[in-house]
Design an enzyme around this catalytic site. Structure first.
Site, PDB file in Angstrom:
ATOM      1  N   GLU A  15       0.802  -1.222   0.000  1.00 20.90           N
ATOM      2  CA  GLU A  15       0.000   0.000   0.000  1.00 20.90           C
ATOM      3  C   GLU A  15       0.841   1.282   0.000  1.00 20.90           C
ATOM      4  O   GLU A  15       0.287   2.375   0.114  1.00 20.90           O
ATOM      5  CB  GLU A  15      -0.917   0.017   1.224  1.00 20.90           C
ATOM      6  CG  GLU A  15      -1.935  -1.113   1.273  1.00 20.90           C
ATOM      7  CD  GLU A  15      -2.858  -1.002   2.470  1.00 20.90           C
ATOM      8  OE1 GLU A  15      -3.846  -0.259   2.383  1.00 20.90           O
ATOM      9  OE2 GLU A  15      -2.570  -1.645   3.486  1.00 20.90           O
ATOM     10  N   SER A 165      -6.317  -2.526   1.471  1.00 16.97           N
ATOM     11  CA  SER A 165      -6.536  -2.167   0.071  1.00 16.97           C
ATOM     12  C   SER A 165      -6.873  -3.370  -0.806  1.00 16.97           C
ATOM     13  O   SER A 165      -6.631  -3.366  -2.009  1.00 16.97           O
ATOM     14  CB  SER A 165      -5.326  -1.424  -0.507  1.00 16.97           C
ATOM     15  OG  SER A 165      -5.150  -0.189   0.143  1.00 16.97           O
ATOM     16  N   ASN A 289     -10.635  -0.026   9.379  1.00 19.03           N
ATOM     17  CA  ASN A 289      -9.390   0.609   8.947  1.00 19.03           C
ATOM     18  C   ASN A 289      -9.103   1.803   9.853  1.00 19.03           C
ATOM     19  O   ASN A 289      -9.978   2.641  10.061  1.00 19.03           O
ATOM     20  CB  ASN A 289      -9.512   1.105   7.507  1.00 19.03           C
ATOM     21  CG  ASN A 289      -9.884  -0.007   6.540  1.00 19.03           C
ATOM     22  OD1 ASN A 289      -9.047  -0.821   6.188  1.00 19.03           O
ATOM     23  ND2 ASN A 289     -11.139  -0.057   6.134  1.00 19.03           N
ATOM     24  N   SER A 298     -10.771   9.843  -1.755  1.00 16.88           N
ATOM     25  CA  SER A 298     -10.970   8.741  -0.808  1.00 16.88           C
ATOM     26  C   SER A 298     -12.305   8.858  -0.086  1.00 16.88           C
ATOM     27  O   SER A 298     -12.896   9.939  -0.009  1.00 16.88           O
ATOM     28  CB  SER A 298      -9.827   8.716   0.211  1.00 16.88           C
ATOM     29  OG  SER A 298      -8.588   8.471  -0.416  1.00 16.88           O
TER      30      SER A 298
END
Length: 324
Positions: A15, A165, A289, A298
């Site tokens: 990531e 991810s 998360n 995002s």
């Protein structure tokens, strides 16, 4: 007097490129009149401050300082933008706790717990948090595909236990494809969780500590063009992210209460973004998360914008809460 803020980005996992994007967005939007912001790249082979000319200065890991033109710079707080290890699994949080430097994300125990999908779900189960049926495998274990199918059914999801991810995640429709998916997951982690398929609306719920209050942000509905919300769907435009989500009032009430309960039960700080799938009106937790994506596109920044919170306000609040 302006505070010196280190924005850590990069990391050791797949990531790292997404993290660099997030960190640069934070750098762009942190209010310059309040903070001196420094971009700090954390990689296995180097920790460096990178200035606007892309010149690198090594970080002294003994006290997390940097020397620029014979001047030693120390930091009042750290903004954590590292997705995956070592920023989302507790390592950096523990390091800064030992040094006594405030940082923007949750504490090291909560980071380690939420990064481990198996441990997180087991911890939350006594609090009534609903989850999919799961099956665990560690690297080196014998793989009994019939036992897996018997427990979780088909289709099912094979996931790396500690990754983000959607790296190391496969949706498996037939038993003969299980071992291939397990090998893919083992490229990311030495532990695997295999979960039953939940058919329903998928939503993402951001929860933050905003101005000293646990705040549930507007809910995002995830509609993937692919078979599930994989890397392409998340980052390459192969999905629709609809905020606010097209869900019923009772579904919204239930998932907001569940997301807030998770945040408070785990004694979280900073950002969190939890993923759920509805089975009728009940939200089933997929994962939590603690360092979600922070680019303009995002999910959590989208939710904040709908709530009337700009990126500058969002990031400034994170530092303010850390310093308190």
């Amino acid at each position: 007097m302006k505070k010196n803020i280190a924005i850590i980005m990069g990391g050791f996992s797949s990531e790292y490129q997404i993290s660099l994007k997030s960190g640069n967005v934070v750098y762009k939007h942190l209010p310059k009149e309040k903070y001196n912001a420094y971009r700090i790249h954390i990689f296995k082979d180097k920790w460096v401050y990178v200035n606007d000319d892309e010149k690198e200065f090594p970080i002294d890991r003994n006290d997390f300082s940097v020397t620029i033109n014979s001047e030693k710079i120390t930091f009042d707080a750290v903004f954590n933008a590292i997705h995956g290890t070592p920023g989302e699994d507790g390592y950096m949080q523990a390091y800064f706790a030992l040094l006594g430097i405030p940082q923007s994300s949750c504490d090291f125990y909560q980071a380690a717990l939420t990064f481990n999908k198996r441990d997180l779900l087991a911890t939350l189960k006594p609090y009534g948090i609903k989850t999919a049926v799961s099956y665990y495998i560690n690297e080196g274990d014998a793989v009994d595909t019939k036992a897996i199918v018997s427990k979780v059914g088909l289709p099912c999801f094979v996931k790396a236990n500690k990754a983000g991810s959607s790296f190391g995640v496969s949706k498996v429709h037939t038993e003969d494809k299980l071992e291939e998916a397990i090998n893919v997951a083992f490229k990311e982690d030495d532990e695997i969780i295999i979960e039953s398929f939940l058919s329903g609306t998928e939503v993402s719920v951001g929860v933050i500590n905003y101005k000293n209050e646990t705040t549930v942000l507007p809910i995002t509905e995830i509609v993937s063009e692919n078979d599930f919300f994989d890397y392409e769907a998340k980052y390459l435009g192969k999905s629709k992210e609809i905020t606010p989500a097209r869900i019923s009032e009772i579904q919204e009430k239930n998932v907001r209460a569940t997301a807030k309960k998770i945040y408070e039960v785990l004694k979280m700080k900073g950002f969190s973004r939890s993923e759920f799938i509805f089975i009728e009106d009940e939200p089933f937790l997929l994962e939590v998360n603690t360092v979600p994506g922070l680019t303009e596109a995002s999910i959590l920044p989208q939710q904040a914008a709908i709530a009337g919170i700009s990126l500058t306000e969002l990031f400034d609040n994170a530092i303010t809460m850390a310093l308190k």
